[in-house]
Each structure stands twice: as structure tokens, then as C-alpha cells.
Design a protein around this motif. Sequence first.
Motif, PDB file in Angstrom:
ATOM      1  N   VAL A  18       0.812  -1.020  -0.088  1.00  0.00           N
ATOM      2  CA  VAL A  18       0.078   0.139  -0.116  1.00  0.00           C
ATOM      3  C   VAL A  18       1.043   1.282   0.003  1.00  0.00           C
ATOM      4  O   VAL A  18       1.956   1.220   0.351  1.00  0.00           O
ATOM      5  N   PHE A  19       0.413   2.305  -0.419  1.00  0.00           N
ATOM      6  CA  PHE A  19       1.143   3.562  -0.488  1.00  0.00           C
ATOM      7  C   PHE A  19       0.843   4.397   0.715  1.00  0.00           C
ATOM      8  O   PHE A  19       1.703   5.412   0.884  1.00  0.00           O
ATOM      9  N   ASP A  20       0.079   4.046   1.643  1.00  0.00           N
ATOM     10  CA  ASP A  20      -0.167   4.876   2.972  1.00  0.00           C
ATOM     11  C   ASP A  20      -0.858   4.070   3.834  1.00  0.00           C
ATOM     12  O   ASP A  20      -1.384   3.179   3.609  1.00  0.00           O
ATOM     13  N   GLU A  21      -0.465   4.413   5.041  1.00  0.00           N
ATOM     14  CA  GLU A  21      -0.828   3.485   6.485  1.00  0.00           C
ATOM     15  C   GLU A  21      -2.221   3.279   6.421  1.00  0.00           C
ATOM     16  O   GLU A  21      -2.687   2.495   7.110  1.00  0.00           O
ATOM     17  N   SER A  22      -3.063   4.368   5.606  1.00  0.00           N
ATOM     18  CA  SER A  22      -4.488   4.536   6.076  1.00  0.00           C
ATOM     19  C   SER A  22      -5.288   3.310   5.148  1.00  0.00           C
ATOM     20  O   SER A  22      -6.505   3.249   5.460  1.00  0.00           O
ATOM     21  N   THR A  23      -4.656   2.787   4.084  1.00  0.00           N
ATOM     22  CA  THR A  23      -5.111   2.007   3.151  1.00  0.00           C
ATOM     23  C   THR A  23      -5.375   0.835   3.651  1.00  0.00           C
ATOM     24  O   THR A  23      -4.570   0.009   4.158  1.00  0.00           O
ATOM     25  N   PRO A  24      -6.971   0.123   3.836  1.00  0.00           N
ATOM     26  CA  PRO A  24      -7.048  -0.950   4.399  1.00  0.00           C
ATOM     27  C   PRO A  24      -6.687  -2.156   3.400  1.00  0.00           C
ATOM     28  O   PRO A  24      -6.922  -2.213   2.396  1.00  0.00           O
ATOM     29  N   THR A  25      -6.363  -3.358   4.124  1.00  0.00           N
ATOM     30  CA  THR A  25      -5.950  -4.568   3.345  1.00  0.00           C
ATOM     31  C   THR A  25      -6.495  -5.864   4.198  1.00  0.00           C
ATOM     32  O   THR A  25      -6.863  -5.523   5.416  1.00  0.00           O
ATOM     33  N   PRO A  26      -6.829  -6.831   3.544  1.00  0.00           N
ATOM     34  CA  PRO A  26      -7.211  -8.086   4.451  1.00  0.00           C
ATOM     35  C   PRO A  26      -6.370  -8.580   5.581  1.00  0.00           C
ATOM     36  O   PRO A  26      -6.834  -9.016   6.650  1.00  0.00           O
ATOM     37  N   ASP A  27      -5.155  -8.389   5.619  1.00  0.00           N
ATOM     38  CA  ASP A  27      -4.486  -8.580   6.854  1.00  0.00           C
ATOM     39  C   ASP A  27      -3.126  -7.713   6.973  1.00  0.00           C
ATOM     40  O   ASP A  27      -2.234  -7.567   6.185  1.00  0.00           O
ATOM     41  N   PRO A  28      -3.405  -6.820   8.069  1.00  0.00           N
ATOM     42  CA  PRO A  28      -2.062  -5.782   8.286  1.00  0.00           C
ATOM     43  C   PRO A  28      -0.975  -6.479   8.247  1.00  0.00           C
ATOM     44  O   PRO A  28       0.260  -6.098   8.136  1.00  0.00           O
ATOM     45  N   GLU A  29      -0.913  -7.800   8.972  1.00  0.00           N
ATOM     46  CA  GLU A  29       0.276  -8.298   9.239  1.00  0.00           C
ATOM     47  C   GLU A  29       1.110  -8.994   8.055  1.00  0.00           C
ATOM     48  O   GLU A  29       2.489  -8.919   8.023  1.00  0.00           O
ATOM     49  N   ARG A  30       0.388  -8.972   6.790  1.00  0.00           N
ATOM     50  CA  ARG A  30       1.155  -9.317   5.600  1.00  0.00           C
ATOM     51  C   ARG A  30       1.102  -7.849   4.546  1.00  0.00           C
ATOM     52  O   ARG A  30       1.093  -8.259   3.488  1.00  0.00           O
ATOM     53  N   THR A  31       1.014  -6.928   5.233  1.00  0.00           N
ATOM     54  CA  THR A  31       1.063  -5.621   4.378  1.00  0.00           C
ATOM     55  C   THR A  31       2.302  -4.873   4.706  1.00  0.00           C
ATOM     56  O   THR A  31       2.769  -4.500   5.791  1.00  0.00           O
ATOM     57  N   VAL A  32       2.647  -4.248   3.575  1.00  0.00           N
ATOM     58  CA  VAL A  32       3.866  -3.172   3.916  1.00  0.00           C
ATOM     59  C   VAL A  32       3.779  -2.010   3.038  1.00  0.00           C
ATOM     60  O   VAL A  32       2.862  -2.244   1.990  1.00  0.00           O
ATOM     61  N   VAL A  33       4.137  -1.123   3.656  1.00  0.00           N
ATOM     62  CA  VAL A  33       3.857   0.359   3.220  1.00  0.00           C
ATOM     63  C   VAL A  33       5.056   0.974   2.290  1.00  0.00           C
ATOM     64  O   VAL A  33       6.112   0.936   2.956  1.00  0.00           O
ATOM     65  N   ILE A  34       4.872   1.094   0.989  1.00  0.00           N
ATOM     66  CA  ILE A  34       5.915   1.758   0.245  1.00  0.00           C
ATOM     67  C   ILE A  34       5.322   3.116  -0.274  1.00  0.00           C
ATOM     68  O   ILE A  34       4.323   3.075  -1.161  1.00  0.00           O
ATOM     69  N   PRO A  35       5.750   4.250   0.098  1.00  0.00           N
ATOM     70  CA  PRO A  35       5.127   5.488  -0.135  1.00  0.00           C
ATOM     71  C   PRO A  35       5.542   5.668  -1.814  1.00  0.00           C
ATOM     72  O   PRO A  35       6.325   5.176  -2.413  1.00  0.00           O
ATOM     73  N   LEU A  36       4.819   6.617  -2.430  1.00  0.00           N
ATOM     74  CA  LEU A  36       4.855   6.883  -3.807  1.00  0.00           C
ATOM     75  C   LEU A  36       6.056   7.725  -4.014  1.00  0.00           C
ATOM     76  O   LEU A  36       6.301   8.455  -3.260  1.00  0.00           O
ATOM     77  N   ALA A  37       6.864   7.563  -4.981  1.00  0.00           N
ATOM     78  CA  ALA A  37       7.908   8.163  -5.286  1.00  0.00           C
ATOM     79  C   ALA A  37       7.589   9.878  -5.832  1.00  0.00           C
ATOM     80  O   ALA A  37       6.507  10.144  -6.259  1.00  0.00           O
ATOM     81  N   HIS A  38       8.597  10.796  -5.549  1.00  0.00           N
ATOM     82  CA  HIS A  38       8.314  12.239  -5.959  1.00  0.00           C
ATOM     83  C   HIS A  38       8.982  12.151  -7.383  1.00  0.00           C
ATOM     84  O   HIS A  38       9.543  11.190  -7.812  1.00  0.00           O
TER      85      HIS A  38
END
Length: 341
Positions: A131-151
Motif C-alpha cells: 500500500v502507499f499509505d498506512e490508512s489504506t485497508p488490506t485483508p491482513d495488516p500483518e502481511r502488509t508493507v507500506v511503500i510510499p509513492l516516489a516524487h
Amino acid sequence: MSESPVPHHDVSVPVTIHEVGRRPGAFLHYFDQVINRAEAHNLTFRFVEGRMRRLDVNVLHVRDYLIDRPLGAGRVTPEERQEKLTEFLAELRKRRIRLVQTISQSQNVSEDSANRPGRDEIDAATSAWIVFDESTPTPDPERTVVIPLAHYRDRFLGYPRRKSIPGRVLLCVTPQSSTATARLLGVTRVTHIDDLNMRIVGEASPVLAADRNAVATSFRLEKLSDASLVQEVGEAELVVQPCLDSFEDWQTVLLALSLERAVLLPDTAAARHLADEVGTGWVQLSPAPLTAASIDTAITALRKTPPGSTPRLEQRDPMTVGDAYAEFFRNIVGAESSPKA
């Protein structure tokens, strides 16, 4: 959710990633940042828009709403799709191919009875979500990685820039955002900003393309080159993004900030996080749907208190983001890096 980067692995072992989509070309694209550090990390990316026929890869990476493409599930019955899905996921498990989904849209996946059983099966087979941001929901937060969008600061160094036109409000439209943009066509008739003029550019759906009679509004409804897009953004006093439902929506926001143009966004958790990150004045927020009053308030605030410095985008450095993707793929593959025939 965990943050990237993740632990390094032996880059002497090659890793192959199947990407569902078209290889980056002349236009800005999500995959630009995904593959940015591929060579340095010994990664090979294979781009296929349709059915996934070759299974000699380590990772299948797909944006969640495109999951049917690698299945080859076109115009089939729900029963046929389910059969294809079950067979496909079983083959991925057999060959130890990791399934990774990127979720760029804020809305939840449809939970209608025809779609949900298949979605549950896909989610169970997924090794991780990006996901691009911590606020985006996913089915499993434990299997979720945040990688922000590049400028995009570095990408457009040396491109011709134009001066900001007072009162110019720019909306970069896509077929998906056309309806939200169309709601703002009457803004120039009721604004309290004397010099307000609206500019709408990009690829529009018929709902927007059919109406060219809005007062003090100009249009350029076509797919713009990167150079043209930079010039359009450069002329804006304010860039308005009426919805934040896709990567393309966020791309417009990051491009505007990279070119030091303020943005007006609907007030969401992700938008508030970005506003805090980049510094005071660069991101104006208003409840959705955006209105003439929203735009008037944003321009008034921008003119009264202009941002005091450039937007803070350091954590979105393209090299750092590219390394995060590369290290993520290596981490998800782990020690078993060799593709199976």
C-alpha cells in the motif's frame, strides 16, 4: 503494517517478477518506481497485460483490481471463472510463486455474493500486500508493507516550465475521475475569486467530454506527454484533485508537489497524512465532494499565507523507493529464489 525497506538478501541470486501490465514507456507510470533499482538488485521484470502463460518466475505482482488478467478469465461464467481461479492459485502454490497485490484504491473490494468467495481464495493465497499509505485497508495488516509513492523532482529537471497564471485551477482528469470532475464545471459561475479560471486536461469519459460550455473553463482532453503535463501543472496556481481512488489520482498530487504547486484534496486520512508530511500550505483539505466554496477557501488561504518553503518530499526519493521495492521482492522470496521450470 510494516515499513520498507526490509532486510537485505544476497543479490547474486537472480529474482524474476511477473508484472501484470504494460512496460513503462513515454508516460508516467506506476511501474517506473517499481523497477527503478532492478539492475542494482539483480531483478528481472517481465511485463504481460493478459494471461500468464509462463510460470518460470518467483513473484506474481498485480494491482488488486487486475487480478483476472493473469487468469485469462475474460467473458466466462462465474462458475468457469471460479474453476480457472482455483486451478491458477494451485499452480502458483505448486511452483512456489509468491502472489503480491498492490492496493492503490481507497474503496473496499465489492462484497457481493458472486465475487466474494473468489476474493477470499485470492487473499488466502496472497503472500503480501503493498500500500502507499498506512490508512489504506488490506485483508491482513500483518502481511502488509507500506511503500510510499516516489516524487518526480529528479525526473523533470531541465524540462521547460511555465509561470503560474493567477487564478488558474488545474484538474488532471482520467476516465475514472471524470464524473467527480464534471461536478465542478459550474464553479466559475459562482466563485468569489475574481480571476478564477479552470483548466481541465487529460483523458476524459463522455460524461465530461460532452460539456465544453462551462464559463471561464478551457479544455485539453487528450493523453498528455510528460512535457505537456509539466507545462500544464506549471501554469496552475492550484491543482485540484476531486477524488483519491487510484494511482493516477495520487500521481497528479505528487507531480504537483514535485513542481512546487499547491493542491486541494478531499479530506481523507491519507490526505491529512500527506499534508502533515509535506509542510504547511502545500496541501489544502476540504470535505468531499469538493465545491466552489472549497476552491475559493483554498485559493484565499494560499494567497494570504503562501507556503514558506519547498514541499518536504525527502522520504519519497525515487532511489529509496526503488530500493524498497527491490528489497521487498527479495524478502518475500526468501532463500528459495530459483524459479521452477
